[in-house]
Structures are given as C-alpha cells and as structure tokens.
Enzyme design. Structure first.
Site, short mmCIF file in Angstrom:
data_model
loop_
_atom_site.label_atom_id
_atom_site.label_comp_id
_atom_site.label_asym_id
_atom_site.label_seq_id
_atom_site.Cartn_x
_atom_site.Cartn_y
_atom_site.Cartn_z
CE LYS A 292 50.94 35.36 41.51
NZ LYS A 292 50.95 35.60 42.95
N GLY B 188 45.63 42.77 53.04
CA GLY B 188 45.30 42.94 51.61
C GLY B 188 46.15 42.11 50.68
CB THR C 185 37.81 42.25 36.96
OG1 THR C 185 38.30 41.29 36.02
CG2 THR C 185 37.25 43.45 36.21
CE LYS D 256 46.76 36.36 40.30
NZ LYS D 256 46.90 36.50 41.73
N1 HSE Z 1 47.27 36.83 46.58
C1 HSE Z 1 48.49 37.03 45.87
C2 HSE Z 1 49.66 36.86 46.84
C3 HSE Z 1 48.48 38.41 45.27
O1 HSE Z 1 49.42 36.70 48.04
O2 HSE Z 1 50.80 36.84 46.41
C4 HSE Z 1 49.29 38.56 44.03
O3 HSE Z 1 49.00 37.65 43.03
#
Ligand code: HSE
Length: 353
Positions: A227, A209, A99, A128
């Site tokens: 992260k 995306g 999700t 995350k």
């Molecule tokens: N939105 C994140 C990115 C996707 O652009 O790296 C992966 O966490």
C-alpha cells in the site's frame, strides 16, 4: 440510460458483495448515478466460469449455493475458470478483478489486467498485486487502449484515499503521508491491549474476514508495504518497488511491550509512511511505532484504517474509515465505476461541444 456490462474475475468475498449490491441497488443507482450494472460473465477458480451475453441474475448468483465447478450447470457455463477466454471474449465493458493478492509477482492478476486492457476493456480492481508491482505498465496500457485502470480499493477499501488525494487535494502540495493501513494488525494490537495473546487475536481477525489468505502478509507488514508503494508512486510520483520499502511487522511485539507502552501513555501502531526528500527522492517505511495517546492516529482502533496526508498548504489532513470488509471493498469497485462513468460523460460532452 447507461448500462455497463461487467465481468467478475474471482467470486470470493468482494465480487460476491458487489453482486449483492447490484441485486439490491441497481434501481437506486439508475436513479442516482445514471447507470446500472449488468453481469455478463463470472469466473472463479473454485466455481468455474459462465458467459451470458444478456446478463446473469445477480440475486441468483449470490443465493444459489454452487458447489465446486457449479457454474458448469448454468447455460453458457463451464466447470473450469477459463479466465483468459472470459476476459478476452465476454461482451463486457468493464472487467472487475478481485482475485487474491500475490505480493511476489502480482500474478495471475497482472495477466488478467493485461488481457483486459489490451482488448479495450476498462479494469477496476481491489487487488494490490498488479497495482504495486505493474502499476506503471498497466496505466500506460490503459492509456494506449483508450480505457481506464482504476484501483481505489487497493488501499483502505472504499474509504476515499487515492482519488481524494489526487483530485480533492490537488495543489495542496503533498509532501508525504503516514497511516494505519492494515486492519488486521491494528485489530490484533487492540486485542493484545485487552489482554488476548497474539495468535488468538490473529485467529479472530481471520474469522472476521479482515485477514489476507495468508495472514503473515498482515502481521509482518508486507500488505502495508504494497500500500505504501501504491500511494507513494501514485501520489508522490515515486517509482518504488516493494523491495525498496523497509518493512518490519508486529509479530515481535510482546505482551510486555504492549503493557510498557500503556504505562507510558502511548500505544503501538503499525505505521506505513512515505516522505519526499530534499533531493526529490521518496523514502517509504513500514514499522511499528509507539505513538503518544494524543497523536491523531493513536485513537484509531479495531480494523479501522486512517491516513494523514502532510501537505504544504493545509498541514496535516487525516482521513479515517474502513480498510477492509466485503461490502466496504465492493463499494470501492462501485466508486471506480462511477469514476469511469464521469470520465465517459465528460469526454462525450467535450466531443459534442
Ligand atoms: N488484510 C487487509 C487488512 C485487507 O487487514 O487491512 C485489506 O487490504
């Protein structure tokens, strides 16, 4: 032949891509990996939920163009998401949680993971939120219930980072890391170098995306901060919370900043890093940095991610690869299931000995 029954929680890009892979590759996995995957339940806020103890056809799930609440038309289906019931009662060995990431409190994904682990089901996730915010609690819960909590895809999608550092670099004396950990912001910086304005570049990243549901998390560094917390806690034994990591994104960088960097034979990169200090504490940071072109992270372009591990015995070890994308992230889920399978086989061999 081992069959793992799985329940997909969330049926957006990532879990849909996993279903696509299952439809195309189950036979190959049976031959090469020693197991196949059987989807026994799916739940999604928009589509509703369905439980089918014998298994749902992955191709039908992917190809049928379900409308809002559309799972309600399937046998065993409901137009409501029913996440708690699905997670607790579906006859699944593994809950696949994909999700959206909630960077504030990790919900509802934290609850999804708690329900699954407490009912003795493994969890694999690319989310995350639960890992950065409740990782320690969820790992302890998994251990107490004799199951696994795996989350390789929470950092750099399917590019091996967490298990690579933990297993393959074991003993190399990891002291810290620095990386390009957000594809959207790296893509945006590259497009700005090509002369595009910030907002148009962000829109392009959304269309491709890469971006989070709210791209503010990408460009303000909040995604990288999660992260950094995940990696610092996992690999450096830290106990950081997101608010412990100083965080600055790229939204204040102007076209002039980008031009000036180019004139100085350098370029801006959004860097997430953590270092173990002399007193054993760990400091995490997210900030834009102007790197000289010869720096190992300066040439990493587009939505590609990279991380350099600073080790005592090998010096710097850099891994580069995709950090986002549907199939790339779905592969991370497969790699987590491979890890579960390997651990189960090892335990069975030990028991037999
Ligand atoms: N939105 C994140 C990115 C996707 O652009 O790296 C992966 O966490």
């Amino acid at each position: 032949m081992t069959v793992y029954n799985i329940a997909l929680i969330g049926f957006g890009g990532v879990n849909r891509a996993l279903a696509e892979l299952i439809a195309a590759k189950n036979q190959l996995w049976e031959r090469d990996l020693g197991f196949r995957l059987n989807i026994v339940a799916v739940s999604d806020l928009y589509l509703g939920s369905v439980i089918s103890p014998n298994g749902l056809d992955a191709r039908t799930l992917v190809e049928a163009n379900f409308a809002k609440g559309g799972f309600g038309q399937l046998s065993g289906g409901s137009a409501e998401a029913n996440n708690e019931t699905i997670i607790k009662t579906a006859p699944a060995d593994i809950i696949v949680e994909a999700t959206f990431t909630n960077p504030k409190d990790g919900e509802p994904a934290v609850s999804h993971c708690r329900w699954a682990l407490s009912s003795g089901k493994h969890v694999v996730t690319t989310n995350k939120g639960p890992v950065a915010i409740a990782g320690q609690e969820l790992k302890a819960l998994a251990q107490a219930n004799g199951v696994r909590f795996e989350y390789e895809g929470s950092v750099m999608s399917g590019t091996p980072v967490i298990r690579m550092a933990e297993k393959t670099l074991a003993g190399a004396e990891l002291e810290g890391f620095e990386g390009i950990l957000n594809g959207t912001s790296n893509f945006v910086l590259g497009r700005m170098e090509d002369g595009l304005d910030f907002n148009s570049a962000v829109r392009q990243a959304q269309e491709l995306g890469y971006a989070e549901a709210d791209p503010t998390a990408d460009v303000e560094g909040f995604d990288v901060r999660l992260k950094v917390v995940i990696l610092a806690n996992e690999l450096l034994g830290a106990k950081l919370k997101p608010e412990d990591v100083s965080c600055q994104g790229i939204s204040n960088l102007s076209a002039t900043d980008i031009e000036n960097a180019a004139k100085a034979n350098s370029r801006w990169k959004l860097i997430g890093s953590a270092v173990r200090n002399a007193d054993g504490s760990v400091t995490g940071t997210v900030s834009p940095q102007q790197l000289p072109l010869e720096h190992s992270l300066a040439a990493v372009s587009g939505a590609t991610n990279a991380i350099s591990f600073n080790t005592g015995l090998l010096g710097s070890v850099t891994v580069t690869g995709p950090g986002a994308g549907r199939i790339e992230t779905a592969y991370a889920l497969l790699s987590d299931i491979v890890a579960i399978h390997t651990a189960q086989n090892a335990a069975a061999t030990k028991e037999a000995a």
